[in-house]
Design an enzyme around this catalytic site. Structure first.
Site, PDB file in Angstrom:
ATOM      1  N   GLU A  40       0.732  -1.230   0.070  1.00  0.00           N
ATOM      2  CA  GLU A  40      -0.250   0.119  -0.176  1.00  0.00           C
ATOM      3  C   GLU A  40       0.732   1.175  -0.100  1.00  0.00           C
ATOM      4  OE1 GLU A  40      -3.867  -0.605   2.524  1.00  0.00           O
ATOM      5  OE2 GLU A  40      -2.379  -1.748   3.564  1.00  0.00           O
ATOM      6  N   TYR A  41       1.902   1.298   0.886  1.00  0.00           N
ATOM      7  CA  TYR A  41       2.720   2.385   0.722  1.00  0.00           C
ATOM      8  C   TYR A  41       3.424   2.506  -0.685  1.00  0.00           C
ATOM      9  CZ  TYR A  41       7.040   5.084   2.187  1.00  0.00           C
ATOM     10  OH  TYR A  41       7.862   6.347   2.352  1.00  0.00           O
ATOM     11  N   ASP A  42       3.971   1.561  -1.250  1.00  0.00           N
ATOM     12  CA  ASP A  42       4.712   1.826  -2.560  1.00  0.00           C
ATOM     13  C   ASP A  42       3.499   2.147  -3.607  1.00  0.00           C
ATOM     14  OD1 ASP A  42       6.366  -1.419  -2.232  1.00  0.00           O
ATOM     15  OD2 ASP A  42       6.825   0.647  -1.582  1.00  0.00           O
ATOM     16  N   SER A  87      33.544  13.980  21.452  1.00  0.00           N
ATOM     17  CA  SER A  87      33.703  12.639  21.653  1.00  0.00           C
ATOM     18  C   SER A  87      33.064  12.445  23.219  1.00  0.00           C
ATOM     19  CB  SER A  87      35.037  12.147  21.653  1.00  0.00           C
ATOM     20  OG  SER A  87      35.600  12.118  20.361  1.00  0.00           O
ATOM     21  N   GLU A 118      20.804   5.513  27.369  1.00  0.00           N
ATOM     22  CA  GLU A 118      20.483   4.690  25.801  1.00  0.00           C
ATOM     23  C   GLU A 118      21.631   3.880  25.435  1.00  0.00           C
ATOM     24  OE1 GLU A 118      21.573   8.750  23.211  1.00  0.00           O
ATOM     25  OE2 GLU A 118      20.443   9.077  25.232  1.00  0.00           O
ATOM     26  N   LYS A 120      24.602   2.552  23.090  1.00  0.00           N
ATOM     27  CA  LYS A 120      25.730   3.195  22.324  1.00  0.00           C
ATOM     28  C   LYS A 120      25.743   2.543  20.716  1.00  0.00           C
ATOM     29  CE  LYS A 120      30.439   4.709  22.038  1.00  0.00           C
ATOM     30  NZ  LYS A 120      30.525   4.349  20.741  1.00  0.00           N
ATOM     31  N   ASP A 122      26.547   1.468  17.147  1.00  0.00           N
ATOM     32  CA  ASP A 122      27.722   0.997  16.479  1.00  0.00           C
ATOM     33  C   ASP A 122      27.664   1.400  14.803  1.00  0.00           C
ATOM     34  OD1 ASP A 122      30.093  -1.622  16.100  1.00  0.00           O
ATOM     35  OD2 ASP A 122      30.247   0.409  16.042  1.00  0.00           O
ATOM     36  N   TYR A 228      18.890   6.905  14.068  1.00  0.00           N
ATOM     37  CA  TYR A 228      18.398   7.174  15.371  1.00  0.00           C
ATOM     38  C   TYR A 228      18.855   8.516  15.775  1.00  0.00           C
ATOM     39  CZ  TYR A 228      15.923   2.804  16.653  1.00  0.00           C
ATOM     40  OH  TYR A 228      15.196   1.822  16.580  1.00  0.00           O
ATOM     41  N   LYS A 317      31.581   0.691  27.999  1.00  0.00           N
ATOM     42  CA  LYS A 317      31.700  -0.054  26.664  1.00  0.00           C
ATOM     43  C   LYS A 317      31.718  -1.561  27.462  1.00  0.00           C
ATOM     44  CE  LYS A 317      32.996   2.902  23.442  1.00  0.00           C
ATOM     45  NZ  LYS A 317      33.914   2.789  22.714  1.00  0.00           N
ATOM     46  N   CYS A 411      62.798  13.181  21.124  1.00  0.00           N
ATOM     47  CA  CYS A 411      61.453  13.027  20.291  1.00  0.00           C
ATOM     48  C   CYS A 411      62.083  12.423  19.141  1.00  0.00           C
ATOM     49  CB  CYS A 411      61.185  14.351  19.820  1.00  0.00           C
ATOM     50  SG  CYS A 411      59.712  14.235  18.587  1.00  0.00           S
ATOM     51  N   CYS A 414      61.766  15.005  15.848  1.00  0.00           N
ATOM     52  CA  CYS A 414      62.935  16.373  15.882  1.00  0.00           C
ATOM     53  C   CYS A 414      64.057  16.444  16.688  1.00  0.00           C
ATOM     54  CB  CYS A 414      61.955  17.584  16.171  1.00  0.00           C
ATOM     55  SG  CYS A 414      61.374  17.777  17.685  1.00  0.00           S
ATOM     56  N   CYS A 429      56.935  15.687  23.563  1.00  0.00           N
ATOM     57  CA  CYS A 429      58.107  16.582  23.062  1.00  0.00           C
ATOM     58  C   CYS A 429      57.991  17.751  23.340  1.00  0.00           C
ATOM     59  CB  CYS A 429      57.983  16.092  21.262  1.00  0.00           C
ATOM     60  SG  CYS A 429      58.928  17.518  20.532  1.00  0.00           S
ATOM     61  N   CYS A 435      58.837  20.863  16.115  1.00  0.00           N
ATOM     62  CA  CYS A 435      58.798  19.341  15.597  1.00  0.00           C
ATOM     63  C   CYS A 435      57.861  19.315  14.448  1.00  0.00           C
ATOM     64  CB  CYS A 435      58.119  18.705  16.731  1.00  0.00           C
ATOM     65  SG  CYS A 435      57.679  16.987  16.755  1.00  0.00           S
TER      66      CYS A 435
END
Length: 674
Positions: A40-42, A87, A118, A120, A122, A228, A317, A411, A414, A429, A435
């Site tokens: 029906e949607y189609d 992050s 909630e 996490k 992937d 989501y 995690k 280092c 450098c 360093c 550097c």
């Protein structure tokens, strides 16, 4: 008239079909409660396609038929995120989660707080921008500051509404979420690719990322991608809790994970982790942990951020998959901030769906603690199913000729001295100005607006200068001429001349700006201003020892050690000498103690949005005059600076009888204090 009526009828029919399809998309992707069959949607979609094919003037940019319509791209444009995509800090144990909860309760001075929890996901983080309820931009996370413009591909993901539904939608709404592929969709896709003799994907995450980054949106449209939403970057017109925001976004037509919940305290977090762990395999999509966020936005704002992550959120995690392989060598990589990271070079091993050849060892303390050595057989896992790491050596398989590994004292990039501050795990360093590994970042920082303010010298141009071997340190900038600059890509005579003029203007600066521009570790604008005010000259700062530096407000022993190490490095001194020889000059300041500053001993609180200053600029201006700026109102608060849309801090100030100043009064206060 009959033709006009037919046109009006067709336009009305097309709009009704669009509304019906949007409603069924909402019920299918957001509510997970479809009320019609796929067939029906189609039929509805085909009818709309036929109408628009017969009368192209009926097509609207947000029509469901326009999910595949853009021409294949030659490449993706870069987009600068108006609000960085940060992050999250990670936790792998209950103890780390308990520490997270304790830090929050201590900072907020509360016995318990509420968290939104909630799964996490992937997948691939995405930013969606809606203007007047219509999708105008989709961008990948990238490095958090800049991502790729994948709007054409995002428009093909049916779970993402092209037009939001409902009322009171903000003029500008930017949401963040995850594009992913369900397990069942991934299986069907691989079966289809295999039957066609094409290369299959290793896991759903790779499949989702590869599908979204197709240059041809028509290819993306054929992939079973889902979406989501997990938050909003803008706050105007939204509720004051994270969970309520997600409910509002869902009401506007954006899919939100049905697993989202609100829990109280550590007991609630433990229960959520256990619940998600048990449900992990039952879900039709991959998750690699649980995300905890303070539910109250006011509490989020009070907690603030550290580095590239919010203090008010944590990703807990799940345990990762592990394999055993041979550690061939331990090499040291130098990051853009000068951090030296030992990296394990491994015999290739298949872990968690990918072949791993390198793995992080974090720092020298971690290598020593785990006692891993080149030549060892080691256990490797993909932490959080993403980042490969070496877990431990297999001691009963250790060869007799292995040697304990040590961090080099110079280092590898450098030759500058390696700084290892007592109590810190990361070695760095100290040659920040010379550097090669830090060169681009050092020059970008040096040229930034708050530093030397070299107009026109952005990150892309810095990259060209470094790659063309024209600039090795900030001092080399002042040796550039228009002729050399015109050799660069897209650099005409006018642009080259403008940059030379900007470089010339930047030679005259303040001591505070110059100190900040040098990029000394943990020396921000406020600290640089305090150093300039306390010592008065660059030479005095350079000659001061860590003890004298630590006595300066906003410095302390750790930052004092960083400053001393920076000026102890001969390479850095050479670059500073070259800068001064190139004509960089500043007005010396008369040394002043903090107690002598006009706002010394006064405490201010900022709330709401200021029109002519950012909150950061206002804070810096107050602190430069000796004031203390805090996040909470008390009887000891001198005044609250209130902008537009102030929060509960304004109510608290009125309740306690604390003086309230507007932005104009703040500017007057700062002028009096100059």
């Amino acid at each position: 008239m009959a033709a006009e009526q037919q046109d009006a009828d067709a336009r009305e029919r097309a709009e009704r079909l669009r509304e019906k399809i949007r409603e069924h998309n909402y019920r299918y992707y957001v509510l997970d409660q479809p009320t019609i069959s796929d067939a029906e949607y189609d039929r509805l979609l085909r009818e709309l396609q036929s109408l628009e094919a017969e009368q192209p003037e009926l097509i609207t940019p947000d029509s469901p038929t326009q999910r595949v319509g853009a021409e294949p791209a030659e490449g993706f444009e870069t987009v600068t995120h108006s609000i960085p995509m940060l992050s999250l800090a990670n936790a792998f144990s209950a103890e780390e989660v308990a520490d997270f909860d304790r830090r929050i309760r201590d900072r907020l001075d509360l016995d318990q707080v509420q968290y939104a929890v909630e799964p996490k996901l992937d997948g691939l983080a995405i930013a969606l921008r809606y203007e007047r309820g219509r999708l105008v931009l989709g961008a990948t996370r990238g490095d958090g500051k800049q991502g790729e413009d994948v709007t054409s591909n995002v428009r093909t993901v049916r779970a993402i509404p092209l037009k939001l539904r409902g009322r009171k939608i903000p003029e500008l709404l930017e949401v963040r979420g995850e594009i992913f592929m369900t397990r069942s969709g991934f299986q069907r896709l691989n079966e289809r690719l295999s039957e066609a003799g094409q290369k299959t994907f290793v896991n759903p995450r790779n499949a989702a990322a590869g599908s979204l980054r197709q240059l041809d949106p028509a290819v993306t449209a054929q992939r079973p991608l889902h979406f989501y939403c997990y938050g909003a970057a803008t706050e105007d017109g939204l509720p004051e809790t994270h969970s309520a925001i997600l409910e509002q976004l869902q009401d506007w037509g954006l899919p939100v994970s049905p697993e989202v919940d609100v829990v109280t305290g550590m007991e609630g977090l433990d229960g959520a982790y256990s619940r998600f762990s048990q449900r992990r395999q039952a879900l039709d999509y991959e998750i690699d942990g649980v995300v905890y966020k303070l539910d109250s936005l006011e509490q989020q704002r009070e907690m603030g951020f550290v580095s590239r992550a919010p203090r008010w959120a944590l990703a807990h995690k799940f345990p990762a998959q592990e394999e055993i392989t041979r550690l061939l060598d331990i090499e040291v990589q130098v990051g853009r901030t000068g951090a030296l990271t030992p990296v394990a070079r491994l015999e290739p091993v298949f872990v968690g769906g990918v072949t791993v050849t390198n793995a992080t060892l974090h720092n020298a303390d971690e290598v020593a603690r785990k006692d891993v050595r080149p030549g060892d057989w080691v256990v490797v896992r993909r932490a959080g199913d993403v980042i490969p790491e070496v877990v431990a050596p297999v001691l009963d398989r250790r060869p007799d000729d292995t040697r304990v590994w040590e961090m080099p004292d110079q280092c590898p990039a450098c030759g500058s001295a390696v700084e290892q501050v007592e109590g810190e795990a990361v070695a760095r360093c100290s040659g920040g100005l010379v550097c090669p590994a830090q060169r681009r970042r050092a020059i970008e920082h040096f040229a930034s607006r708050a530093a030397m303010d070299i107009e026109g010298l952005g990150s892309k141009l810095v990259a060209q200068l470094v790659e063309a071997d024209l600039v090795h340190s900030p001092a080399d900038l002042y040796r550039l001429d228009a002729e050399a600059l015109q050799q660069l890509d897209r650099m005409g005579a006018k642009s080259a001349s403008n940059l030379v003029d900007a470089l010339e203007r930047s030679r005259r600066t303040t001591l505070a700006r110059l100190l900040y521009a040098l990029g000394i570790r943990e020396v921000g604008e406020v600290t640089a201003a305090q150093l300039a005010r306390h010592f008065g000259s660059l030479a005095a700062v350079a000659e001061a020892d860590a003890e004298a530096l630590a006595a300066v407000p906003d410095v302390g022993p750790v930052v004092g050690a960083h400053i001393e190490a920076f000026f102890d490095e001969a390479h850095n001194r050479e670059v500073i000498d070259q800068l001064l020889a190139a004509g960089v000059e500043y007005e010396p300041e008369t040394p002043r103690k903090t107690d002598d500053l006009p706002l010394a001993g006064q405490t201010y609180v900022l709330t709401g949005s200021l029109e002519q200053l950012t909150r950061s600029e206002a804070r810096q201006a107050l602190e430069t005059q000796g004031a203390k700026v805090t996040s909470s109102v008390s009887k000891k608060t001198t005044a609250v600076i209130a902008g537009t849309d102030p929060g509960s801090k304004l109510d608290k100030a009125r309740e306690l009888g604390v003086e309230v100043l507007d932005e104009q009064a703040l500017k007057t206060l700062l002028r009096r204090s100059d």
